[in-house]
Write an enzyme that holds these catalytic residues in place. Sequence first.
Site, mmCIF file in Angstrom:
data_model
loop_
_atom_site.group_PDB
_atom_site.id
_atom_site.type_symbol
_atom_site.label_atom_id
_atom_site.label_comp_id
_atom_site.label_asym_id
_atom_site.label_seq_id
_atom_site.Cartn_x
_atom_site.Cartn_y
_atom_site.Cartn_z
ATOM 1 C CB VAL A 25 58.207 -21.015 -88.212
ATOM 2 C CG1 VAL A 25 57.525 -21.578 -87.141
ATOM 3 C CG2 VAL A 25 59.664 -20.320 -87.322
ATOM 4 C CB CYS A 26 55.981 -25.339 -91.114
ATOM 5 S SG CYS A 26 54.323 -25.851 -91.918
#
Length: 277
Positions: A148-149
């Site tokens: 997840v960024c």
Amino acid sequence: MKETWRFIDSGNCSPAYNMALDEALLDWHSKGLIPPTIRFYGWNPATLSIGYFQKVEKEINMDKVKEYGLGFVRRPTGGRGVLHDQELTYSVIVSEDHPEMPKTVTEAYRVISEGILEGFKDVGLDAYFSIPRTDEEKSALKNPRSAVCFDAPSWYELVVEGRKVAGSAQTRQKGVILQHGSIILDIDEDKLFDLFTYSSDRLRQRMQKNFKNKAVAINALRSEPLTMEEAKVAFKKGFEKGLNIELEPYTLSKEEEEIVKEIANNRYNNDEWNFRK
């Protein structure tokens, strides 16, 4: 004299078109056909974009992507998965040889992100750059635990009250820097975390709980919600101030539109690109 850059607001476009236009702008700038350019855009439908090096099979729950009716595309830039939903997306296209651009990726990040920093100030948020200081923080950047960024801020990403408020990624090709990223107005954490795979439910719960301490959307920090139009005005002004430039609005010609559509069909609409091993 301030330098004049081009400004494109392309509105909400398909995932393939969005990535194709960024690629086309990079190509045109490398050939000297267009000046440095800043572009604002949105996504129709809301989309999960993944980094150039990510493995779909290993990291992404495609059943959930489909269930939510999301678009899906692989970016030409690195980084991790981003849900593009209630956000203002930006891209900056500028030559590596531009006199104001530092040679290193990290320092160029800082210079370009000054524009975003000024935008946050304009909407009343006290943002600042994250700088990993300890060896532990630096090694966490090299070995991200999550797909997840927004799970962790990288060098010079923007932070308010210790939590990440914007995520960006950069590539350099043909002597040109392309940096694009997300300025999040609102975020649906459950939906975001549904889109990735985990080795156990407990791990997902722990990561999602930690996420709240690491990332935050603009409207969670304001008493008055910021609209998309207000965000565009604020961040356009922010880029002009932060980069000391003037932005001149531009609309693509028919010929340019055709080129973008061709790139979209040949690459970003293509399963071979999006699901490559």
